[in-house]
Design a protein around this motif. Structure first.
Motif, PDB file in Angstrom:
ATOM      1  N   GLY A 174       0.809  -1.217   0.000  1.00  0.00           N
ATOM      2  CA  GLY A 174       0.000   0.000   0.000  1.00  0.00           C
ATOM      3  C   GLY A 174       0.835   1.257   0.000  1.00  0.00           C
ATOM      4  O   GLY A 174       0.331   2.355   0.270  1.00  0.00           O
ATOM      5  N   VAL A 175       2.115   1.153  -0.328  1.00  0.00           N
ATOM      6  CA  VAL A 175       3.005   2.309  -0.328  1.00  0.00           C
ATOM      7  C   VAL A 175       2.634   3.266  -1.457  1.00  0.00           C
ATOM      8  O   VAL A 175       2.215   2.853  -2.538  1.00  0.00           O
ATOM      9  CB  VAL A 175       4.485   1.858  -0.480  1.00  0.00           C
ATOM     10  CG1 VAL A 175       4.739   1.224  -1.841  1.00  0.00           C
ATOM     11  CG2 VAL A 175       5.444   3.021  -0.265  1.00  0.00           C
ATOM     12  N   VAL A 176       2.773   4.561  -1.175  1.00  0.00           N
ATOM     13  CA  VAL A 176       2.495   5.600  -2.166  1.00  0.00           C
ATOM     14  C   VAL A 176       3.754   6.436  -2.344  1.00  0.00           C
ATOM     15  O   VAL A 176       4.339   6.908  -1.366  1.00  0.00           O
ATOM     16  CB  VAL A 176       1.326   6.505  -1.709  1.00  0.00           C
ATOM     17  CG1 VAL A 176       1.110   7.625  -2.720  1.00  0.00           C
ATOM     18  CG2 VAL A 176       0.054   5.686  -1.538  1.00  0.00           C
ATOM     19  N   PHE A 177       4.165   6.614  -3.597  1.00  0.00           N
ATOM     20  CA  PHE A 177       5.374   7.379  -3.895  1.00  0.00           C
ATOM     21  C   PHE A 177       4.989   8.772  -4.395  1.00  0.00           C
ATOM     22  O   PHE A 177       4.243   8.904  -5.362  1.00  0.00           O
ATOM     23  CB  PHE A 177       6.216   6.668  -4.960  1.00  0.00           C
ATOM     24  CG  PHE A 177       6.721   5.319  -4.536  1.00  0.00           C
ATOM     25  CD1 PHE A 177       7.805   5.205  -3.682  1.00  0.00           C
ATOM     26  CD2 PHE A 177       6.096   4.159  -4.976  1.00  0.00           C
ATOM     27  CE1 PHE A 177       8.270   3.963  -3.282  1.00  0.00           C
ATOM     28  CE2 PHE A 177       6.546   2.910  -4.592  1.00  0.00           C
ATOM     29  CZ  PHE A 177       7.628   2.809  -3.737  1.00  0.00           C
ATOM     30  N   SER A 178       5.520   9.783  -3.742  1.00  0.00           N
ATOM     31  CA  SER A 178       5.257  11.173  -4.127  1.00  0.00           C
ATOM     32  C   SER A 178       5.963  11.490  -5.453  1.00  0.00           C
ATOM     33  O   SER A 178       7.165  11.259  -5.595  1.00  0.00           O
ATOM     34  CB  SER A 178       5.764  12.117  -3.037  1.00  0.00           C
ATOM     35  OG  SER A 178       5.882  13.429  -3.525  1.00  0.00           O
ATOM     36  N   LYS A 179       5.202  12.008  -6.424  1.00  0.00           N
ATOM     37  CA  LYS A 179       5.798  12.364  -7.722  1.00  0.00           C
ATOM     38  C   LYS A 179       6.848  13.462  -7.558  1.00  0.00           C
ATOM     39  O   LYS A 179       7.867  13.457  -8.261  1.00  0.00           O
ATOM     40  CB  LYS A 179       4.712  12.819  -8.694  1.00  0.00           C
ATOM     41  CG  LYS A 179       3.779  11.698  -9.139  1.00  0.00           C
ATOM     42  CD  LYS A 179       2.727  12.211 -10.115  1.00  0.00           C
ATOM     43  CE  LYS A 179       1.798  11.073 -10.538  1.00  0.00           C
ATOM     44  NZ  LYS A 179       0.740  11.539 -11.470  1.00  0.00           N
ATOM     45  N   ARG A 180       6.600  14.353  -6.642  1.00  0.00           N
ATOM     46  CA  ARG A 180       7.541  15.460  -6.411  1.00  0.00           C
ATOM     47  C   ARG A 180       8.876  14.925  -5.878  1.00  0.00           C
ATOM     48  O   ARG A 180       9.945  15.317  -6.352  1.00  0.00           O
ATOM     49  CB  ARG A 180       6.939  16.449  -5.425  1.00  0.00           C
ATOM     50  CG  ARG A 180       7.832  17.631  -5.081  1.00  0.00           C
ATOM     51  CD  ARG A 180       7.152  18.531  -4.052  1.00  0.00           C
ATOM     52  NE  ARG A 180       8.007  19.617  -3.616  1.00  0.00           N
ATOM     53  CZ  ARG A 180       8.147  20.760  -4.242  1.00  0.00           C
ATOM     54  NH1 ARG A 180       7.466  20.988  -5.356  1.00  0.00           N
ATOM     55  NH2 ARG A 180       8.947  21.698  -3.783  1.00  0.00           N
ATOM     56  N   GLU A 181       8.807  13.995  -4.904  1.00  0.00           N
ATOM     57  CA  GLU A 181      10.022  13.489  -4.265  1.00  0.00           C
ATOM     58  C   GLU A 181      10.728  12.419  -5.097  1.00  0.00           C
ATOM     59  O   GLU A 181      11.948  12.320  -5.066  1.00  0.00           O
ATOM     60  CB  GLU A 181       9.679  12.918  -2.881  1.00  0.00           C
ATOM     61  CG  GLU A 181       9.242  13.955  -1.867  1.00  0.00           C
ATOM     62  CD  GLU A 181      10.330  14.976  -1.577  1.00  0.00           C
ATOM     63  OE1 GLU A 181      11.513  14.578  -1.491  1.00  0.00           O
ATOM     64  OE2 GLU A 181      10.006  16.170  -1.479  1.00  0.00           O
ATOM     65  N   PHE A 182       9.959  11.628  -5.816  1.00  0.00           N
ATOM     66  CA  PHE A 182      10.540  10.480  -6.513  1.00  0.00           C
ATOM     67  C   PHE A 182      10.712  10.698  -8.019  1.00  0.00           C
ATOM     68  O   PHE A 182      11.321   9.870  -8.681  1.00  0.00           O
ATOM     69  CB  PHE A 182       9.690   9.231  -6.275  1.00  0.00           C
ATOM     70  CG  PHE A 182       9.813   8.683  -4.887  1.00  0.00           C
ATOM     71  CD1 PHE A 182      10.715   7.682  -4.594  1.00  0.00           C
ATOM     72  CD2 PHE A 182       9.026   9.192  -3.854  1.00  0.00           C
ATOM     73  CE1 PHE A 182      10.843   7.182  -3.306  1.00  0.00           C
ATOM     74  CE2 PHE A 182       9.148   8.700  -2.562  1.00  0.00           C
ATOM     75  CZ  PHE A 182      10.055   7.695  -2.292  1.00  0.00           C
ATOM     76  N   LEU A 183      10.187  11.801  -8.541  1.00  0.00           N
ATOM     77  CA  LEU A 183      10.351  12.061  -9.971  1.00  0.00           C
ATOM     78  C   LEU A 183      10.915  13.458 -10.245  1.00  0.00           C
ATOM     79  O   LEU A 183      12.004  13.598 -10.792  1.00  0.00           O
ATOM     80  CB  LEU A 183       9.007  11.898 -10.702  1.00  0.00           C
ATOM     81  CG  LEU A 183       8.579  10.462 -11.046  1.00  0.00           C
ATOM     82  CD1 LEU A 183       7.214  10.474 -11.715  1.00  0.00           C
ATOM     83  CD2 LEU A 183       9.596   9.806 -11.974  1.00  0.00           C
ATOM     84  N   LEU A 184      10.151  14.486  -9.860  1.00  0.00           N
ATOM     85  CA  LEU A 184      10.508  15.847 -10.251  1.00  0.00           C
ATOM     86  C   LEU A 184      11.866  16.288  -9.707  1.00  0.00           C
ATOM     87  O   LEU A 184      12.729  16.754 -10.458  1.00  0.00           O
ATOM     88  CB  LEU A 184       9.406  16.818  -9.793  1.00  0.00           C
ATOM     89  CG  LEU A 184       8.021  16.589 -10.415  1.00  0.00           C
ATOM     90  CD1 LEU A 184       7.023  17.612  -9.891  1.00  0.00           C
ATOM     91  CD2 LEU A 184       8.101  16.666 -11.938  1.00  0.00           C
ATOM     92  N   LYS A 185      12.065  16.145  -8.399  1.00  0.00           N
ATOM     93  CA  LYS A 185      13.328  16.603  -7.800  1.00  0.00           C
ATOM     94  C   LYS A 185      14.539  15.810  -8.303  1.00  0.00           C
ATOM     95  O   LYS A 185      15.559  16.405  -8.695  1.00  0.00           O
ATOM     96  CB  LYS A 185      13.241  16.530  -6.272  1.00  0.00           C
ATOM     97  CG  LYS A 185      12.365  17.612  -5.652  1.00  0.00           C
ATOM     98  CD  LYS A 185      12.406  17.503  -4.137  1.00  0.00           C
ATOM     99  CE  LYS A 185      11.591  18.595  -3.476  1.00  0.00           C
ATOM    100  NZ  LYS A 185      11.676  18.498  -1.985  1.00  0.00           N
ATOM    101  N   PRO A 186      14.488  14.462  -8.304  1.00  0.00           N
ATOM    102  CA  PRO A 186      15.637  13.700  -8.817  1.00  0.00           C
ATOM    103  C   PRO A 186      15.931  13.975 -10.291  1.00  0.00           C
ATOM    104  O   PRO A 186      17.097  14.102 -10.681  1.00  0.00           O
ATOM    105  CB  PRO A 186      15.215  12.238  -8.609  1.00  0.00           C
ATOM    106  CG  PRO A 186      14.230  12.280  -7.497  1.00  0.00           C
ATOM    107  CD  PRO A 186      13.481  13.555  -7.705  1.00  0.00           C
TER     108      PRO A 186
END
Length: 531
Positions: free
Chosen positions: A446-458
């Motif tokens: 049920g984990v949710v990955f933040s697009k901001r933390e896991f996509l945009l910033k990297p």
């Protein structure tokens, strides 16, 4: 417990980097000595060898270690030693059979399957190594089960050093005396020599320590002796699923050996030309792609027990947090590595393999993107194994391998694409496996990955790093030449990426505190006002 695996991953990663460095010291000079043609012959044998090795070097030491550990915890040291002796003779038999079968089928493999007859000697030189690697697996599993990691570490270093030294020496001598086919065979024989030296040092350690392995003060403990037949059954029961999983990635590489050379010949390349292009793909470009996974393998190894323990006691918030930390850490390693390799693909290959044509740089350009998905596949596999679902990543890798087979077969048969089809097939395979693993992890946790933390910033951090690297290289190249410009660009790119991670708050004080020596690191960063 939370995120405790990161420190373990850091330590394991540092050890892995040392071993990988020794391996690179072998592959890069070897490529310069025997060229892409010689590497093509060399890699032909290793694709099969690594596939067979998965059934001994992966599953069996783990199974032996687990069974020995269970006996040790109960104080049954004699039972633990019986497990070792049973495993030793089992692996001796498997090694002998494997060596004989490998030697007997070599001619058929190179002539009918690989369509690369000049690789015969390089493949044959690997056959004896199976005996030594099998016996090493028995010793390593035993010592690891006894919570003594030093013998395994020592034997691995000795094995690798012997492999490098003897392999390179034989390659040079045989190239001067005979030709590139025998030089490749000499390099392959380095694995056999390394296995022998590793086994000798392990035997020495065992002889030196065997009298102290079984404590005298537990002689009074009465434990029912387990039958040899049951021990063998237990070893196979544990090792076979692990070995099948470990064999999937070598299987993917073996597909290249079988498909790429044959398809290149189908569209008009000679056997020698096809073999040379295959050498550039599997022996040169793949070497660069394999570097970043040293750290992510350590992440995967470290996350398994942490996830397992949290899931066992129902701490699902911890499972989700540890999963996000592992995925994020792997992404912050894989993404810049891919961007860097793609941006400097031609300069890097020109620096390392100056005698090779520009095609080797193009291959790395396409293959470099596999790093992102490969590092994630390994990390997500660790999470799923910790959740007690090891069959899921195995299934997903098999699906990825099927996708690779189709894409590689089709694209490599197109003249304008040729060997790049193999690179695209590999990227596709890992992308499919990553996507399926990610879906499975989300479903299980049920984990949710933040697009901001896991996509945009990297992506922003890696993108700016890539742009700076490109600018620096083109500014320095006319004055300093390719090698210095490339190395300088890599250093500046690394610094830029680190600054971007801090400035975008992709990495903050919380993450930094998880690293060994965190207090000194934070102090320095604060001094320069980076956090």
């Amino acid at each position: 417990m939370k995120n405790s695996f990161i420190k373990g991953a850091f330590i394991l990663g540092m050890a892995g980097i040392i071993v990988k460095f020794i391996g690179a010291f072998f592959r890069i000079p070897l490529g310069r000595i025997i060229g892409s043609e010689g590497l093509g012959y060399y890699q032909a044998g290793y694709s099969v060898f690594n596939f067979l090795l998965a059934f001994t070097a992966a599953g069996l030491p783990t199974a032996i270690s687990k069974l020995v550990s269970e006996k040790r915890v109960k104080g049954d040291y004699k039972g633990a030693h019986k497990v070792f002796k049973t495993a030793f003779f089992l692996l001796l038999g498997l090694g002998l059979v494997g060596t004989i079968v490998f030697a007997l089928i070599t001619s058929y493999l190179v002539n009918e399957i690989f369509k690369n007859p000049n690789a015969y000697y390089a493949v044959m030189a690997l056959a004896p190594a199976l005996i030594f690697i099998c016996l090493l697996a028995a010793f390593r599993g035993y010592f690891q089960g006894m919570k003594n990691m030093k013998p395994t570490a020592t034997s691995q270093v000795v094995e690798q050093l012997a492999r490098v030294t003897i392999g390179l020496t034989l390659a040079v001598v045989l190239l001067n005396k005979l030709d590139v086919r025998f030089a490749a065979a000499g390099a392959s024989f380095g694995a056999t020599a390394g296995g022998l030296f590793g086994l000798v040092i392990m035997l020495y350690i065992y002889q030196k320590q065997k009298n102290s392995i079984i404590p005298r003060d537990i002689e009074h403990i009465q434990v029912e002796e387990e039958r040899t037949k049951q021990i063998i059954k237990n070893i196979l029961k544990i090792s076979i699923p692990i070995s099948i999983g470990a064999a999937v990635m070598p299987l993917i590489n073996m597909l290249d050996t079988i498909v790429v050379i044959r398809r290149l010949q189908d569209i008009g390349f000679t056997t020698e030309e096809a073999n040379s292009l295959f050498g550039q793909l599997s022996g040169m470009a793949t070497t660069m792609v394999n570097f970043p996974q040293v750290i992510t393998v350590a992440i995967a190894m470290s996350v398994v027990p942490v996830i397992s323990e949290s899931a066992e006691i129902g701490k699902w918030d911890d499972v989700r947090e540890d999963t996000k930390s592992a995925v994020k850490l792997a992404l912050l390693i894989g993404l810049p590595a891919a961007v860097g390799l793609a941006t400097l693909s031609h300069p890097i290959m020109a620096m390392l393999f100056p005698d090779e044509p520009a095609s080797v740089g193009r291959i790395l350009l396409f293959l470099s993107w596999a790093v992102i998905f490969l590092t994630q596949v390994q990390t997500l596999t660790g999470v799923l194994q910790g959740l007690g679902k090891p069959h899921i990543p195995v299934r997903n890798l098999i699906i990825g391998a099927g996708v690779k087979l189709v894409i590689t077969y089709i694209l490599t048969g197109i003249e304008i694409i040729n060997v790049l089809g193999g690179a695209i097939g590999t990227v596709s395979a890992y992308f499919v496996a990553f996507t399926l693993n990610l879906i499975a992890v989300k479903k299980e946790t049920g984990v949710v990955f933040s697009k901001r933390e896991f996509l945009l910033k990297p992506i922003l951090s890696a993108g700016i790093m890539g742009l700076i690297v490109l600018i620096v290289y083109h500014q320095l190249y006319p004055f300093l030449g390719n090698t210095i410009a490339t190395l300088s660009s890599i250093v500046i790119g690394g610094i830029t990426y680190g600054i971007m991670l801090l400035k975008t708050k992709t990495l903050g004080q919380v993450e930094l505190e998880l690293l060994p020596g965190s207090k000194k690191i934070i102090k320095v960063l604060r001094h320069f006002k980076l956090i």
